[in-house]
Design a protein around this motif. Structure first.
Motif, short mmCIF file in Angstrom:
data_model
loop_
_atom_site.label_atom_id
_atom_site.label_comp_id
_atom_site.label_asym_id
_atom_site.label_seq_id
_atom_site.Cartn_x
_atom_site.Cartn_y
_atom_site.Cartn_z
N ASN A 189 1.79 -8.53 -13.10
CA ASN A 189 3.21 -8.87 -13.15
C ASN A 189 3.64 -9.72 -11.96
N ASN A 190 4.80 -10.36 -12.11
CA ASN A 190 5.47 -10.99 -10.97
C ASN A 190 6.27 -9.88 -10.30
N THR A 191 5.57 -9.08 -9.50
CA THR A 191 6.14 -7.86 -8.95
C THR A 191 7.31 -8.14 -8.01
N SER A 192 7.26 -9.22 -7.24
CA SER A 192 8.37 -9.48 -6.32
C SER A 192 9.66 -9.76 -7.09
N ALA A 193 9.59 -10.48 -8.20
CA ALA A 193 10.78 -10.72 -9.02
C ALA A 193 11.25 -9.42 -9.66
N TYR A 194 10.31 -8.60 -10.10
CA TYR A 194 10.61 -7.30 -10.71
C TYR A 194 11.36 -6.43 -9.70
N VAL A 195 10.83 -6.34 -8.48
CA VAL A 195 11.46 -5.55 -7.41
C VAL A 195 12.87 -6.05 -7.15
N ALA A 196 13.04 -7.36 -7.04
CA ALA A 196 14.36 -7.92 -6.73
C ALA A 196 15.37 -7.58 -7.82
N GLN A 197 14.98 -7.72 -9.09
CA GLN A 197 15.89 -7.43 -10.18
C GLN A 197 16.27 -5.95 -10.21
N VAL A 198 15.27 -5.08 -10.10
CA VAL A 198 15.52 -3.64 -10.18
C VAL A 198 16.37 -3.18 -8.99
N ALA A 199 16.03 -3.62 -7.79
CA ALA A 199 16.80 -3.22 -6.60
C ALA A 199 18.26 -3.64 -6.74
N ARG A 200 18.47 -4.86 -7.23
CA ARG A 200 19.84 -5.35 -7.42
C ARG A 200 20.59 -4.45 -8.40
N GLU A 201 19.95 -4.09 -9.51
CA GLU A 201 20.61 -3.24 -10.51
C GLU A 201 20.86 -1.82 -10.00
N VAL A 202 19.95 -1.31 -9.18
CA VAL A 202 20.13 0.03 -8.62
C VAL A 202 21.20 0.01 -7.52
N GLY A 203 21.38 -1.16 -6.91
CA GLY A 203 22.39 -1.30 -5.86
C GLY A 203 21.87 -1.01 -4.47
N VAL A 204 20.57 -1.28 -4.27
CA VAL A 204 19.93 -1.02 -2.98
C VAL A 204 19.05 -2.21 -2.61
N GLY A 205 18.61 -2.23 -1.36
CA GLY A 205 17.61 -3.20 -0.94
C GLY A 205 16.24 -2.74 -1.43
N GLY A 206 15.33 -3.67 -1.64
CA GLY A 206 14.00 -3.34 -2.15
C GLY A 206 13.23 -2.37 -1.26
#
Length: 143
Positions: free
Chosen positions: A83-100
């Motif tokens: 996966n493009n894990t860095s993009a995945y982390v960025a999207q999920v962190a943004r949706e959760v409302g936290v920093g990665g």
């Protein structure tokens, strides 16, 4: 206009696209038909059971493996080799409302629900489930 095919995670009631292992999940369909139709991924009888399994897996990541940040969790969930894990982390962190790299606690319904919702959205290219279904699956995982 071409209709997009239904994502695999939706067809399988498996919003996190959990791989099938020797462990049989509560609510998992291991019938010969299900295994033949989907040789790699779990097939669940209901989306709620799929969300429960996703939440239980994340709770195990935190409790047993000590993964405390979105970055650590997603790097295990969706390894960079696939996966493009860095993009995945960025999207999920943004949706959760936290920093990665911010420490999160998954023992709270709201945090765990935000995380499973974000993962399901990323895995399936959109959110295909009612919030009540997600909430019920997460509640069962925390019980």
């Amino acid at each position: 206009m071409d209709k997009k095919p239904t994502p695999r995670g939706v067809r399988n009631n498996n919003p996190g696209n959990i791989d099938r292992t020797a462990v049989v999940w509560q609510g998992e369909d291991r019938s010969p038909e299900a295994v033949k139709r989907e040789p790699r991924f779990c097939v669940f009888m209901t989306p709620q059971a799929g969300f429960r399994a996703l939440a239980k897996t994340l709770l195990t990541y935190q409790g047993r493996h000590g993964l405390r940040t979105v970055k650590e969790i997603i790097n295990r969930w969706a390894p960079p080799s696939e996966n493009n894990t860095s993009a995945y982390v960025a999207q999920v962190a943004r949706e959760v409302g936290v920093g990665g790299s911010e420490i999160i606690g998954l023992n709270r319904q709201v945090t765990l629900q935000r995380l499973v919702t974000a993962i399901a959205r990323h895995e399936n290219g959109g959110l295909f489930w009612d919030e009540a279904v997600i909430e019920a699956g997460v509640r069962q995982a925390l019980a």
